[in-house]
Design a protein around this motif. Structure first.
Motif, PDB file in Angstrom:
ATOM      1  N   ARG A 227       2.092   7.973  -2.045  1.00  0.00           N
ATOM      2  CA  ARG A 227       3.186   7.455  -1.231  1.00  0.00           C
ATOM      3  C   ARG A 227       4.323   8.475  -1.148  1.00  0.00           C
ATOM      4  NH1 ARG A 227       3.613   1.378  -3.855  1.00  0.00           N
ATOM      5  NH2 ARG A 227       1.532   0.655  -3.199  1.00  0.00           N
TER       6      ARG A 227
ATOM      7  N   TYR B 212       8.003  -0.053  -2.498  1.00  0.00           N
ATOM      8  CA  TYR B 212       6.968   0.888  -2.068  1.00  0.00           C
ATOM      9  C   TYR B 212       7.087   2.214  -2.813  1.00  0.00           C
ATOM     10  CZ  TYR B 212       4.305   3.873   1.161  1.00  0.00           C
ATOM     11  OH  TYR B 212       3.406   4.753   1.719  1.00  0.00           O
TER      12      TYR B 212
ATOM     13  N   LYS C 273       4.849   3.272   5.560  1.00  0.00           N
ATOM     14  CA  LYS C 273       4.415   2.166   4.707  1.00  0.00           C
ATOM     15  C   LYS C 273       3.387   1.272   5.381  1.00  0.00           C
ATOM     16  CE  LYS C 273       7.582  -0.938   3.685  1.00  0.00           C
ATOM     17  NZ  LYS C 273       7.112  -2.267   4.115  1.00  0.00           N
TER      18      LYS C 273
ATOM     19  N   ASP D   1      -4.125   0.229  -1.647  1.00  0.00           N
ATOM     20  CA  ASP D   1      -3.304  -0.839  -1.077  1.00  0.00           C
ATOM     21  C   ASP D   1      -4.160  -2.048  -0.702  1.00  0.00           C
ATOM     22  OD1 ASP D   1      -0.948   0.657  -1.249  1.00  0.00           O
ATOM     23  OD2 ASP D   1      -1.259   1.563   0.723  1.00  0.00           O
TER      24      ASP D   1
END
Length: 380
Positions: free
Chosen positions: A18, A50, A160, A167
Motif C-alpha cells: 500500500r 488503509y 485504495k 485485500d
C-alpha cells in the motif's frame, strides 16, 4: 457456514505494498509527505486505516505519511497506545505531543512533516465530506510555513479502490463473520421477538466472531434503512436483515437477506422473490468499463417494474465506504480489481424489502462474496 471464521493479519507485506502504491502516486504529482486526518465517524476514517493497518481509528487522529519511514500515528496521549496496539500493527510508529493541547498535537504533526520534507511540498488528506477542520488547516499552514496544503484525498482514494489478493482475503474473512451470524440468528430466532432483540442477537454473534464494529438493521417492514424498533416479528412477516461489518483488519462488507416467519401471504412472498431476483439481475449488469450511473439506470428499470426504491442502490466498499456511488449522477467507471456493495430495495404500497451483497469486480463480471442473499430463509 459451519466452523470458525478464517482470519488474517494486516502484516508488513500488505502495508508495504500500500505504501509503495501511495508513494509512487504522490511522487508522480510532485508532492511530498501527507497529513492524513481521520474524523472517526463511520465512512470517514478509511485512509488512515488503509495506511496504518490500525482499526478503529480514534476520532480526530492524525497520521503522517512520508517517503522514507512507515506512517506515524500522532496520538493525543500515551493513554491511547493500548488502543492502537490492540487494533493496530506494531510496524507503524506512534508519536506523542509535548503537551496536552490540540495545538501541541498539530505542532508534533508539523515536526514530523518537517523531518521528511524535501523540495516537494506537503499535502493533506482528510476523510469525509467536510475535509480538514478549518482551524487545523490554518494552524498547520502557519507551522509549516506554506500558503496552502493540497488535498490528495481523491488521489489516495483511487489507489485504495483497487484490491490485492490479500485485500480480497480480508473481505472474505469479514463476510464469513457476517454469514455465520446470520445463520445462527435463523437457527435461534422465534416469532414474537422484537426487531431490537433480533438486532442485539445478531450483533452479539458478530462480536463473538471478532468484529470490532458493525451496523445491524432488522425490520418487519416497511424497511426504509431505519433503525430497529420495539415492533414484534410475527407469523406472516418477511423480515429484512442487514449487516454491515468490519473485521479486525478494517475490511468492510455488506450482507442483507430476507427471513420469513411462518406462513407468508402471497403478495409478501412475491415481493420478496422479486427483490432477490432484482439483485441477481443487477449483478449480471456489472460490467467492467461501464459507469456507476449506467448500473443505477438499470436498477431503476428493474425496481420500477414493481415499485420504487426505498433508498440508495449501493457503493464501493473495502476498507470503509469508497467511490463510486451507484447513482444516476456518478459516472465513475466500474473497474476490474475493485469491490462494490449492492443493496436494491423495492417499496410497493405499505411493503418494502431489501437484500444486499458485496462483489469483487473482474474483467468478465462480478463475483459475489456470499450466496446468502439469494434465498429466503424460513422460520416455522
Amino acid at each position: 457456514m459451519a466452523g470458525e471464521p478464517d482470519t488474517i493479519v494486516t502484516g508488513l507485506d500488505t502495508l508495504a505494498e500500500r505504501w509503495e502504491r501511495a508513494r509512487e502516486a504522490l511522487k508522480n504529482e510532485g508532492l511530498g509527505p501527507v497529513i492524513v486526518y481521520a474524523s472517526g465517524a463511520l465512512g470517514r476514517y478509511g485512509l488512515a486505516n488503509y495506511l496504518t493497518g490500525a482499526f478503529p481509528d480514534p476520532k480526530g487522529a492524525y497520521v503522517v505519511f512520508g517517503s522514507e519511514v512507515p506512517p506515524v500515528i500522532v496520538a493525543r496521549s500515551p493513554d491511547e497506545r493500548l488502543r492502537w496496539e490492540l487494533y493496530g500493527n506494531a510496524l507503524v510508529e506512534i508519536a506523542y505531543p509535548t503537551g496536552s493541547s490540540h495545538l501541541a498535537v498539530l505542532e508534533r504533526v508539523a515536526e514530523l512533516i518537517d523531518a521528511q520534507r524535501d523540495s516537494s511540498p506537503p499535502a493533506v488528506s482528510a476523510a469525509g465530506g467536510r475535509g480538514l477542520p478549518w482551524k487545523d488547516h490554518h494552524h498547520l499552514t502557519e507551522l509549516l510555513g506554506v500558503a496552502s496544503l493540497p488535498d490528495v484525498t481523491r488521489l489516495l482514494n483511487q489507489i485504495k479502490r483497487f484490491k490485492t489478493p490479500s485485500d480480497l482475503q480480508g473481505m472474505g474473512s469479514a463476510m464469513r463473520v457476517a454469514e455465520q451470524a446470520l445463520d445462527r440468528f435463523v437457527a435461534q430466532a422465534y416469532a414474537g421477538m422484537t426487531e431490537l432483540e433480533a438486532a442485539a442477537m445478531i450483533e452479539a454473534m458478530l462480536r463473538q466472531g471478532g468484529a470490532p464494529t458493525c451496523l445491524v438493521y432488522v425490520s418487519a417492514g416497511p424497511y426504509l434503512s431505519q433503525a430497529p424498533t420495539e415492533r414484534s416479528l410475527e407469523q406472516g412477516d418477511v423480515v429484512t436483515v442487514f449487516v454491515e461489518v468490519a473485521n479486525a483488519d478494517g475490511y468492510w462488507v455488506e450482507l442483507g437477506a430476507l427471513v420469513g416467519f411462518g406462513r407468508v401471504a402471497g403478495d409478501r412472498w412475491t415481493l420478496a422473490e422479486k427483490v432477490v431476483d432484482t439483485l441477481r439481475q443487477a449483478e449480471r449488469r456489472i460490467v467492467a468499463g461501464s459507469q456507476a450511473s449506467g448500473l443505477a439506470c438499470e436498477l431503476d428499470r428493474l425496481v420500477k417494474a414493481t415499485g420504487r426504491p426505498a433508498f440508495g442502490y449501493g457503493h464501493g466498499v473495502g476498507i470503509d465506504e469508497e467511490p463510486p456511488v451507484v447513482s444516476r449522477g456518478d459516472h465513475t467507471p466500474l473497474e476490474a480489481g475493485t469491490t462494490i456493495a449492492l443493496h436494491p430495495s423495492i417499496l410497493k404500497g405499505d411493503m418494502s424489502l431489501a437484500v444486499a451483497n458485496t462483489y469483487s469486480l473482474h474483467e468478465h463480471g462480478a463475483v459475489p462474496l456470499s450466496n446468502h442473499p439469494y434465498r429466503i430463509y424460513s422460520i416455522p
